[in-house]
Scaffold this active site. Sequence first.
Site, PDB file in Angstrom:
ATOM      1  N   LYS B  66       0.855  -1.193   0.000  1.00 46.08           N
ATOM      2  CA  LYS B  66       0.000   0.000   0.000  1.00 46.08           C
ATOM      3  C   LYS B  66       0.885   1.236   0.000  1.00 46.08           C
ATOM      4  O   LYS B  66       1.691   1.397   0.910  1.00 46.08           O
ATOM      5  CB  LYS B  66      -0.884   0.042   1.253  1.00 46.08           C
ATOM      6  CG  LYS B  66      -1.641  -1.244   1.576  1.00 46.08           C
ATOM      7  CD  LYS B  66      -2.863  -1.408   0.723  1.00 46.08           C
ATOM      8  CE  LYS B  66      -3.709  -2.586   1.188  1.00 46.08           C
ATOM      9  NZ  LYS B  66      -2.994  -3.879   1.226  1.00 46.08           N
ATOM     10  N   LYS B 152      -5.680   5.769   2.871  1.00 45.87           N
ATOM     11  CA  LYS B 152      -6.276   5.506   4.180  1.00 45.87           C
ATOM     12  C   LYS B 152      -5.216   5.604   5.287  1.00 45.87           C
ATOM     13  O   LYS B 152      -5.545   5.969   6.416  1.00 45.87           O
ATOM     14  CB  LYS B 152      -6.966   4.142   4.202  1.00 45.87           C
ATOM     15  CG  LYS B 152      -6.023   2.962   3.924  1.00 45.87           C
ATOM     16  CD  LYS B 152      -5.932   1.998   5.064  1.00 45.87           C
ATOM     17  CE  LYS B 152      -4.605   1.279   5.044  1.00 45.87           C
ATOM     18  NZ  LYS B 152      -4.567  -0.062   4.577  1.00 45.87           N
ATOM     19  N   THR B 209      -8.784   1.206   9.677  1.00 48.87           N
ATOM     20  CA  THR B 209      -7.492   1.803  10.006  1.00 48.87           C
ATOM     21  C   THR B 209      -7.637   2.998  10.944  1.00 48.87           C
ATOM     22  O   THR B 209      -6.770   3.256  11.767  1.00 48.87           O
ATOM     23  CB  THR B 209      -6.770   2.222   8.706  1.00 48.87           C
ATOM     24  OG1 THR B 209      -6.847   1.143   7.772  1.00 48.87           O
ATOM     25  CG2 THR B 209      -5.314   2.523   8.955  1.00 48.87           C
ATOM     26  N   ASN B 217      -0.359   3.308  11.608  1.00 43.99           N
ATOM     27  CA  ASN B 217      -0.453   4.692  11.165  1.00 43.99           C
ATOM     28  C   ASN B 217      -1.272   5.532  12.130  1.00 43.99           C
ATOM     29  O   ASN B 217      -0.924   6.663  12.450  1.00 43.99           O
ATOM     30  CB  ASN B 217      -1.044   4.731   9.751  1.00 43.99           C
ATOM     31  CG  ASN B 217      -0.086   4.105   8.751  1.00 43.99           C
ATOM     32  OD1 ASN B 217       0.936   4.676   8.425  1.00 43.99           O
ATOM     33  ND2 ASN B 217      -0.400   2.897   8.297  1.00 43.99           N
TER      34      ASN B 217
END
Lengths: 295, 295
Positions: B66, B152, B209, B217
């Site tokens: 990603k 995201k 997420t 993250n």
Amino acid sequence: MLEERENREFFPGHPLHERVTPTADLGRALRGATLVVLVVPSDVFRETLTRMRPLLSPVPLTSATKGIENGSMMLMSEVIRDVLGAEAYARSTYLSGPSFAAEVAREIPTNVVVAGFDPQLCTEVQHRFASDRFRVYASDDPVGVQVGGALKNVIAIAAGACDGLGFGHNTRAALITRGLAEIARLALAKGGNVLTLAGLAGMGDLVLTCTGELSRNRTVGFELGRGKPLAEVLGRLGHVAEGVKTARSTHDLARELRVELPICNEVYHVLYEGKDPLDAVRDVLTRPLKKEWGD
Amino acid sequence: MLEERENREFFPGHPLHERVTPTADLGRALRGATLVVLVVPSDVFRETLTRMRPLLSPVPLTSATKGIENGSMMLMSEVIRDVLGAEAYARSTYLSGPSFAAEVAREIPTNVVVAGFDPQLCTEVQHRFASDRFRVYASDDPVGVQVGGALKNVIAIAAGACDGLGFGHNTRAALITRGLAEIARLALAKGGNVLTLAGLAGMGDLVLTCTGELSRNRTVGFELGRGKPLAEVLGRLGHVAEGVKTARSTHDLARELRVELPICNEVYHVLYEGKDPLDAVRDVLTRPLKKEWGD
């Protein structure tokens, strides 16, 4: 509340604003009103409007009630048209979006949507509600905004059950995603705009209600998922969660409009037909569905 | 890992499947392969492909990486075309969706998307990955799926900061909603399909997420929001979170494509220009935006 200047049952510790006067006298509440805000449970919405009708001058009416009426399968806007007529309907607006009341009371930054049929009036209502901490966006899609506000409570019951059964974050995220697709399908069938459901009153409120600990509807699902009997779960709430009532209207409406709403239907089966929550979640998750946007 | 039959660093307690053979020998890994799955960090994606090039037979390549490459601002598919050429690109597929690896390892029901340029090949890859617990949906939008997977992580940093600063669920839900709108805008500008972003690889993964505790993250943003210095936050991670790298490429790409991505840009300002997270969140939340779908 009048004496204590506080809503001790739901918002203990938050004194009422000095300009707020609680009253049980509908005539007094409506006298001289320039904007009427309705936030009663959906199952007494019609009754409240009916009692208001003889007392109400032609002022804008804002509904923050979330739900679809049992039996008639009407959105609150349709109930307004039914009880108060076309003019009141044209003047009505709908407030929705990710806004746990307890956080609004604490002045946590919150963004919501107000939707109406009359753009100018909508802008007016928008500015009446807006503050630094409570931002209000205008929308021209009362149907989409209302369907989003109503169905998110049903999906939240499913998401709660998913968590209560011990499934993971991955599972819940998939369920929420499919839930939004169901909401969008019903909104579209009712004449709403799909884009609305990607916004605050759709995705935003759905995410809040399905992931926040504060949601009553999610709690109903969670306790059911953990194996508590329905009667005990509902009894402990003290009042019926909106999602429980709306699950029934949604089920009926989906059948009438021939819209496929598998998650909402499973919630209905669990709440009204005694289906085991585990079977319901399994039946949703193992549905044969080859393409993501297939049905 | 070869000796311990376990990835002790990231998945302790989950023995490797008997058919998995860890190796650091690229030639050995690729010999006789009928499907190659790439899951390296985005900043070594090009280097890995370059090392693979002389060893690779014309087999389908699936990327679960990603990110957007720094400097070139390329999606992983574009890096594949750049390094391996048009044929490998046409045969490539992209796996994404709400799937915390730790939950997949525990066989928690998970739904993901595989997107490809060749529908038949996409269906083939879909069936290779699919199991009872890991459902894979096919998509014909590799661009949308990749943009969703990359951005995201940037929005999750913002959502984490929002939480770390002590804002509420209402605030985070608004931020996630606007975040999805940004992701959709960039996907559209890159030629993707907006509908993809309402699905598992967009909204689904974003919700996971931004709300799950397991996201690296989100943790970066959370610690920054709590006032930890950037160097300390990144140092503790041991490796760079994808969102940190992708914030830079996204910022550059948005400028080139003239797409407005206010949240992503604020994340960039915080990470690379020393902006205070509180000012960044405030600047996003207090942006003058009258209509929900205005800009």
